[in-house]
Design a protein around this motif. Structure first.
Motif, PDB file in Angstrom:
ATOM      1  N   LYS A 660      35.697  77.438  41.946  1.00 24.70           N
ATOM      2  CA  LYS A 660      36.452  78.665  41.650  1.00 24.70           C
ATOM      3  C   LYS A 660      35.663  79.673  40.811  1.00 24.70           C
ATOM      4  O   LYS A 660      36.248  80.578  40.225  1.00 24.70           O
ATOM      5  N   LYS A 661      34.356  79.530  40.766  1.00 25.30           N
ATOM      6  CA  LYS A 661      33.576  80.410  39.897  1.00 25.30           C
ATOM      7  C   LYS A 661      33.641  81.875  40.329  1.00 25.30           C
ATOM      8  O   LYS A 661      33.535  82.774  39.507  1.00 25.30           O
ATOM      9  N   ASP A 662      33.859  82.161  41.648  1.00 26.08           N
ATOM     10  CA  ASP A 662      33.914  83.536  42.130  1.00 26.08           C
ATOM     11  C   ASP A 662      35.280  84.179  41.932  1.00 26.08           C
ATOM     12  O   ASP A 662      35.420  85.392  42.038  1.00 26.08           O
ATOM     13  N   GLU A 663      36.306  83.389  41.710  1.00 24.73           N
ATOM     14  CA  GLU A 663      37.660  83.919  41.513  1.00 24.73           C
ATOM     15  C   GLU A 663      38.270  83.383  40.234  1.00 24.73           C
ATOM     16  O   GLU A 663      39.471  83.204  40.128  1.00 24.73           O
ATOM     17  N   CYS A 664      37.398  83.166  39.256  1.00 22.47           N
ATOM     18  CA  CYS A 664      37.834  82.533  38.008  1.00 22.47           C
ATOM     19  C   CYS A 664      38.811  83.433  37.244  1.00 22.47           C
ATOM     20  O   CYS A 664      39.837  82.977  36.745  1.00 22.47           O
ATOM     21  N   LYS A 665      38.481  84.731  37.142  1.00 23.72           N
ATOM     22  CA  LYS A 665      39.328  85.634  36.358  1.00 23.72           C
ATOM     23  C   LYS A 665      40.721  85.766  36.954  1.00 23.72           C
ATOM     24  O   LYS A 665      41.703  85.905  36.237  1.00 23.72           O
ATOM     25  N   GLU A 666      40.800  85.731  38.281  1.00 26.89           N
ATOM     26  CA  GLU A 666      42.087  85.934  38.935  1.00 26.89           C
ATOM     27  C   GLU A 666      42.966  84.686  38.888  1.00 26.89           C
ATOM     28  O   GLU A 666      44.179  84.789  38.704  1.00 26.89           O
ATOM     29  N   LYS A 667      42.375  83.503  39.044  1.00 29.57           N
ATOM     30  CA  LYS A 667      43.171  82.286  39.202  1.00 29.57           C
ATOM     31  C   LYS A 667      43.170  81.364  37.990  1.00 29.57           C
ATOM     32  O   LYS A 667      43.962  80.422  37.942  1.00 29.57           O
ATOM     33  N   CYS A 668      42.291  81.612  37.035  1.00 23.20           N
ATOM     34  CA  CYS A 668      42.139  80.642  35.938  1.00 23.20           C
ATOM     35  C   CYS A 668      42.343  81.275  34.565  1.00 23.20           C
ATOM     36  O   CYS A 668      41.713  80.871  33.597  1.00 23.20           O
ATOM     37  N   ASP A 669      43.205  82.237  34.502  1.00 18.24           N
ATOM     38  CA  ASP A 669      43.434  82.911  33.231  1.00 18.24           C
ATOM     39  C   ASP A 669      44.751  82.477  32.582  1.00 18.24           C
ATOM     40  O   ASP A 669      45.299  83.191  31.756  1.00 18.24           O
ATOM     41  N   TYR A 670      45.249  81.320  32.983  1.00 18.41           N
ATOM     42  CA  TYR A 670      46.585  80.907  32.548  1.00 18.41           C
ATOM     43  C   TYR A 670      46.565  80.014  31.311  1.00 18.41           C
ATOM     44  O   TYR A 670      47.616  79.587  30.847  1.00 18.41           O
ATOM     45  N   PHE A 671      45.382  79.707  30.774  1.00 15.20           N
ATOM     46  CA  PHE A 671      45.348  78.846  29.594  1.00 15.20           C
ATOM     47  C   PHE A 671      44.366  79.400  28.574  1.00 15.20           C
ATOM     48  O   PHE A 671      43.467  80.182  28.882  1.00 15.20           O
ATOM     49  N   LYS A 672      44.568  78.971  27.343  1.00 15.08           N
ATOM     50  CA  LYS A 672      43.688  79.347  26.250  1.00 15.08           C
ATOM     51  C   LYS A 672      42.626  78.253  26.110  1.00 15.08           C
ATOM     52  O   LYS A 672      42.968  77.077  25.948  1.00 15.08           O
ATOM     53  N   MET A 673      41.383  78.634  26.158  1.00 18.35           N
ATOM     54  CA  MET A 673      40.304  77.651  26.121  1.00 18.35           C
ATOM     55  C   MET A 673      39.615  77.685  24.757  1.00 18.35           C
ATOM     56  O   MET A 673      39.307  78.750  24.225  1.00 18.35           O
ATOM     57  N   ILE A 674      39.401  76.502  24.197  1.00 17.30           N
ATOM     58  CA  ILE A 674      38.731  76.355  22.911  1.00 17.30           C
ATOM     59  C   ILE A 674      37.585  75.366  23.099  1.00 17.30           C
ATOM     60  O   ILE A 674      37.803  74.228  23.544  1.00 17.30           O
ATOM     61  N   LYS A 675      36.369  75.779  22.777  1.00 21.47           N
ATOM     62  CA  LYS A 675      35.212  74.908  22.937  1.00 21.47           C
ATOM     63  C   LYS A 675      34.935  74.148  21.648  1.00 21.47           C
ATOM     64  O   LYS A 675      35.068  74.705  20.554  1.00 21.47           O
ATOM     65  N   VAL A 676      34.550  72.894  21.797  1.00 21.24           N
ATOM     66  CA  VAL A 676      34.145  72.070  20.647  1.00 21.24           C
ATOM     67  C   VAL A 676      32.761  71.524  20.939  1.00 21.24           C
ATOM     68  O   VAL A 676      32.296  71.500  22.087  1.00 21.24           O
ATOM     69  N   LYS A 677      32.084  71.034  19.884  1.00 20.01           N
ATOM     70  CA  LYS A 677      30.689  70.611  20.053  1.00 20.01           C
ATOM     71  C   LYS A 677      30.562  69.242  20.713  1.00 20.01           C
ATOM     72  O   LYS A 677      29.679  69.016  21.521  1.00 20.01           O
ATOM     73  N   ASP A 678      31.427  68.310  20.343  1.00 17.05           N
ATOM     74  CA  ASP A 678      31.317  66.969  20.928  1.00 17.05           C
ATOM     75  C   ASP A 678      32.701  66.361  21.075  1.00 17.05           C
ATOM     76  O   ASP A 678      33.721  66.920  20.634  1.00 17.05           O
ATOM     77  N   ARG A 679      32.757  65.199  21.662  1.00 15.72           N
ATOM     78  CA  ARG A 679      34.036  64.565  21.977  1.00 15.72           C
ATOM     79  C   ARG A 679      34.814  64.171  20.728  1.00 15.72           C
ATOM     80  O   ARG A 679      36.041  64.092  20.747  1.00 15.72           O
ATOM     81  N   SER A 680      34.123  63.960  19.633  1.00 15.18           N
ATOM     82  CA  SER A 680      34.817  63.555  18.409  1.00 15.18           C
ATOM     83  C   SER A 680      35.709  64.665  17.861  1.00 15.18           C
ATOM     84  O   SER A 680      36.627  64.408  17.082  1.00 15.18           O
ATOM     85  N   GLN A 681      35.430  65.916  18.266  1.00 12.88           N
ATOM     86  CA  GLN A 681      36.215  67.046  17.783  1.00 12.88           C
ATOM     87  C   GLN A 681      37.375  67.396  18.705  1.00 12.88           C
ATOM     88  O   GLN A 681      38.117  68.340  18.428  1.00 12.88           O
ATOM     89  N   LEU A 682      37.522  66.707  19.803  1.00 17.32           N
ATOM     90  CA  LEU A 682      38.667  66.947  20.680  1.00 17.32           C
ATOM     91  C   LEU A 682      39.953  66.448  20.011  1.00 17.32           C
ATOM     92  O   LEU A 682      39.951  65.442  19.304  1.00 17.32           O
ATOM     93  N   PRO A 683      41.089  67.169  20.201  1.00 15.85           N
ATOM     94  CA  PRO A 683      42.359  66.696  19.628  1.00 15.85           C
ATOM     95  C   PRO A 683      42.712  65.310  20.172  1.00 15.85           C
ATOM     96  O   PRO A 683      42.492  65.001  21.355  1.00 15.85           O
ATOM     97  N   GLN A 684      43.265  64.511  19.297  1.00 12.89           N
ATOM     98  CA  GLN A 684      43.629  63.155  19.677  1.00 12.89           C
ATOM     99  C   GLN A 684      45.127  63.076  19.965  1.00 12.89           C
ATOM    100  O   GLN A 684      45.940  63.673  19.254  1.00 12.89           O
ATOM    101  N   PRO A 685      45.529  62.355  21.003  1.00 13.44           N
ATOM    102  CA  PRO A 685      46.950  62.303  21.380  1.00 13.44           C
ATOM    103  C   PRO A 685      47.865  61.802  20.263  1.00 13.44           C
ATOM    104  O   PRO A 685      49.010  62.227  20.153  1.00 13.44           O
ATOM    105  N   ASN A 686      47.358  60.921  19.425  1.00 11.59           N
ATOM    106  CA  ASN A 686      48.235  60.328  18.409  1.00 11.59           C
ATOM    107  C   ASN A 686      48.326  61.160  17.139  1.00 11.59           C
ATOM    108  O   ASN A 686      49.091  60.823  16.231  1.00 11.59           O
ATOM    109  N   THR A 687      47.544  62.249  17.044  1.00 13.76           N
ATOM    110  CA  THR A 687      47.586  63.062  15.820  1.00 13.76           C
ATOM    111  C   THR A 687      48.225  64.424  16.036  1.00 13.76           C
ATOM    112  O   THR A 687      48.598  65.074  15.069  1.00 13.76           O
ATOM    113  N   ALA A 688      48.362  64.886  17.274  1.00 19.64           N
ATOM    114  CA  ALA A 688      48.912  66.217  17.547  1.00 19.64           C
ATOM    115  C   ALA A 688      50.434  66.186  17.549  1.00 19.64           C
ATOM    116  O   ALA A 688      51.048  65.161  17.883  1.00 19.64           O
TER     117      ALA A 688
END
Length: 806
Positions: A660-688
């Motif tokens: 979907k790289k050619d139609e990313c703006k049209e079809k993939c704008d429905y979520f807020k994206m937050i980048k993290v450096k590594d997997r340890s910084q991803l939110p954990q299911p048991n803490t959110a």
């Protein structure tokens, strides 16, 4: 202080100030309808007698029309007149072409030719409301031209006079290429006939020149030839002229220009294109220079020609440049300065001060004067500049020009169009606006015309100073406390020395203790709740800095700005504040009108409220199944397949790759994206505080993308993604090559060793076999077993038998 709080405070402050500056109607504090409609174009006056609430002043009837409607005033009871315009004379511009054959030429008088349209218009102006109308201009072909040649006849122009003597016929011939109706005139000037400009000795008055030169007596200005179409007569009269002389270098040309401009009858100017050619090789005197000769009276700008000679040069000072500009403009004269190169800078500066003028370089003997005139005329006729007469007080005018080749100019440049050829048509949009109403309220007239042309547009201005309901006002009406005022437009307009909403009090006894008592709520100490003044025993509430905010009520105890807020909006923006309580619009409820009763926002794609998994409260779904989320309880972030469903959008948003790289703006704008450096910084299911789905998907490059998918408590879709995908490391080439080479070498060595070993074993076996055969051999050890004797023995079979017989 929190940054968000600072920003909110700033926005509230800005909004209040914007309202304060924007609502000019409320700020005007109008006491009657006429004052209200003069405050601004959007202002209206509510004539409903029952419109005002308790505590509101009469000026509360004046507000923006839309605001009055919201406050409950019926549109038919709102006075808000509008201006208009009417074209009174609209003769079409003339389409006329130059014809060389006199018999086929269309016979039109100059006054029958029209170059501007319309010619008269009447505007009805309301304060603050512009009236815009178009003005068409078309430079008519074969338009008549009057040209007056004004020449300096001081001694330095002697050789120039010789060349001008034949100017008439030559110029007539050249101008015939431009127009078939051309007239030419001639005048000359020298200087004021007083000291120190000329020598006043009797001999010098007769002949101011030196030596054997024969010169005529000095003079200020002389009209030699009125405008005529006879070129030969021009040549004859100019040929009779003689040079004169003076003492100083600057000449008295301004006196001559003034007389040429204002003596229209004597010169013979027609209402056509008027050109004045001013020819000199010197500078000029102007206002104030006359004091050198004892002349102190300012130039009066009137005609003083007697027998075609200016007779008041010794009495009036030279005119000022501004005075000349005015007279030249009033008489529609375009000036061409034909001057020598030495004085070009001086006259260029003068040209900048005189509209519709041009400067040409005159040769030393004026031999190029015809080309100079033609070029200057073409330059002047290629430009159209509009000017207007003096505007009444409070009236402004704005121009917008739509010129040739789509050129559009506004502001001061909107008055002008350049590069226009004869026959071209241009359009001007003119806007006229009034502020307030003239003192007398009477009609005014202004004139708009192109500089250098006699035609003009007459604009009659009528002003709306009163409302229509003013005509039906009842003087000394019983509605105004026994006839103490005029009842008009739903309110009382009190007589002098009377005050109060109904003129019920005298201005001399408006503040007494008895009256103040009726303005105290519950016998308290505060008069009008400290939000107003007690006038005639009735509270008149104060005005707020923000005109949109009002106090009201019998004791000014109510207001329309202290209600509950939602989203930093009063009553959530879905209601109005009345006496500190929100009155909600239809389909809204709650103390701050922030609860919507509309269930359409809760309708899921399957036409069920909240997808059958929740309840609709204030237009928002409250999901009863904890696994489901989203605005309509249709999203299940922890259900199987969620990760694969959103993988392509996460890949294109985070890394710019994927399907979907050619139609990313049209079809993939429905979520807020937050980048993290590594997997340890991803939110954990048991803490959110809300369900989170951890995902690990393989992309097109065979790399692993790690991210989490969730819908937060604000029903906002959030995706946290590791900023770098986890890709398997590629093979290390050098060790592989070394290993392969080493393997090949080792295998080769192993094969050689095996071959060697086999050969050794084989040889040993053969040797053992040989040894064994050697041991079993029968031949003599001293005899070569392979030796074979070369001697063959044969025995005679009869040899033995014969011996036996013997």
């Amino acid at each position: 202080m929190d940054l968000k709080l600072i920003l909110m405070t700033f926005l509230v402050f800005y909004d209040c100030n914007a309202q304060k500056e924007g609502n000019e109607c409320v700020s005007a504090s109008a006491r009657y309808c006429g004052q209200c409609i003069q405050a601004g174009a959007k202002c209206g006056w509510c004539t409903d007698p029952d419109f005002l609430k308790q505590g509101e002043t009469v000026s509360a009837r004046c507000d923006e029309v839309e605001s009055l409607k919201k406050r409950g005033c019926v549109e038919t009871l709102i006075e808000s007149p509008h201006g208009g315009q009417k074209v009174d004379r609209n003769k079409a511009v003339t389409n006329r072409k130059k014809v060389t054959d006199p018999n086929r030429r269309e016979k039109l008088k100059p006054e029958e030719i029209t170059q501007i349209q319309p010619q008269k218009i009447t505007l009805t102006l309301r304060s603050g409301e512009p009236q815009t109308f178009p003005l068409k201009f078309k430079r008519a072909e074969d338009y008549p031209i009057d040209l007056y040649y004004l020449m300096d006849l001081s001694f330095s122009m002697k050789d120039d006079l010789e060349n001008v003597k034949n100017l008439g016929t030559s110029l007539m011939l050249e101008m015939s290429k431009i127009t078939s109706d051309f007239k030419i005139g001639f005048g000359s000037f020298v200087e004021k006939t007083v000291m120190p400009y000329i020598s006043t000795t009797p001999a010098k008055l007769l002949n101011p020149c030196t030596g054997d030169q024969n010169c005529t007596s000095p003079f200020s200005y002389k009209n030699v030839l009125n405008l005529t179409s006879d070129g030969q007569r021009f040549n004859t009269l100019v040929g009779q002229q003689q040079i004169s002389g003076n003492l100083d270098s600057p000449e008295g040309g301004f006196d001559a220009i003034m007389q040429v401009a204002v003596c229209g009858k004597q010169i013979g100017w027609r209402n056509v294109t008027r050109l004045l050619v001013f020819s000199t090789d010197a500078g000029f005197h102007f206002a104030g220079d006359g004091k050198l000769g004892g002349i102190v009276l300012p130039n009066d700008g009137k005609c003083h020609l007697e027998n075609n000679v200016y007779t008041m040069s010794h009495y009036y000072d030279y005119p000022s440049i501004a005075h000349l500009v005015q007279k030249l403009s009033d008489n529609n004269i375009q000036t061409i300065f034909a001057v020598t190169e030495e004085f070009q800078p001086v006259y260029q500066e003068l040209k900048n001060l005189i509209p519709k003028s041009a400067v040409g370089t005159l040769s030393a003997n004026s031999s190029n004067v015809i080309n100079l005139i033609i070029n200057a005329y073409n330059s002047l006729s290629s430009e159209v500049i509009l000017e207007n007469s003096k505007l009444p007080e409070g009236v402004t005018i704005a121009y917008k020009s739509l010129c040739k080749n789509g050129v559009v100019n506004e502001g001061e440049k909107g008055r002008k169009c350049s590069n226009i050829s004869i026959g071209d048509e241009v359009l001007f949009n003119i806007s006229i606006t009034s502020t307030g109403c003239p003192k007398k309220g009477e009609s005014e007239t202004i004139k708009i015309k192109p500089l250098g042309f006699t035609e003009e547009l007459e604009v009659v201005l009528n002003f709306i100073c009163e409302c229509e309901c003013h005509k039906y006002g009842v003087k000394n009406s019983p509605n105004c406390h026994f006839g103490n005022g005029t009842y008009e437009c739903g309110a009382c307009k009190c007589n002098d020395n009377r005050v109060g909403r109904n003129c019920e009090c005298s201005s001399n006894d408006v503040a007494t203790e008895d009256m103040d008592r009726t303005c105290r709520k519950d016998n308290g100490t505060d008069i009008c709740s400290n939000n107003g003044d007690c006038v005639c025993g009735t509270c008149e509430c104060k005005k707020r800095d923000n005109p949109e905010e009002r106090y009201s009520g019998q004791y000014c105890e109510c207001d329309n700005f202290n209600c509950d807020r939602s989203g930093n909006k009063l009553c959530g923006g879905h209601g109005r504040c009345e006496c500190r309580v929100c009155v909600c619009d239809p389909m809204w409820t709650g103390s701050a009108c922030d609860c919507s009763l509309d269930t359409r926002s809760c309708m899921a794609s399957n036409k069920q409220l909240c997808n059958g998994r929740g309840t609709c409260e204030c237009g928002t779904c409250k999901c009863t199944d904890p696994k489901f989320q989203g605005p309509t309880c249709e999203t299940c972030p922890t259900c199987p397949g969620v990760c694969h469903e959103h993988k392509d959008c996460v890949e294109c948003r985070a890394f710019g790759t994927g399907e979907k790289k050619d139609e990313c703006k049209e079809k993939c704008d429905y979520f807020k994206m937050i980048k993290v450096k590594d997997r340890s910084q991803l939110p954990q299911p048991n803490t959110a505080p809300y369900p989170i789905m951890p995902c690990k998907e393989r992309d097109a490059n065979d790399c692993w993308i790690s991210y989490t998918y969730a819908i937060n408590n604000d029903t906002e879709t959030e995706v946290h993604v590791v900023e770098k995908p986890d890709c398997p490391s590629g093979p290390d080439i050098i060790p592989i090559v070394v290993g392969v080479v080493a393997g090949i070498v080792l295998i080769g060595l192993a094969l050689l060793l095996i071959w060697k070993l086999l050969m050794i074993i084989h040889d040993r076996r053969e040797f053992a076999k040989f040894e064994k055969e050697k041991m079993n051999a029968k031949w003599d050890t001293q005899e070569n077993p392979i030796y074979k004797s070369p001697i063959n023995q044969f025995q005679n079979p009869n040899y033995g038998r014969k011996a036996a017989v013997l």
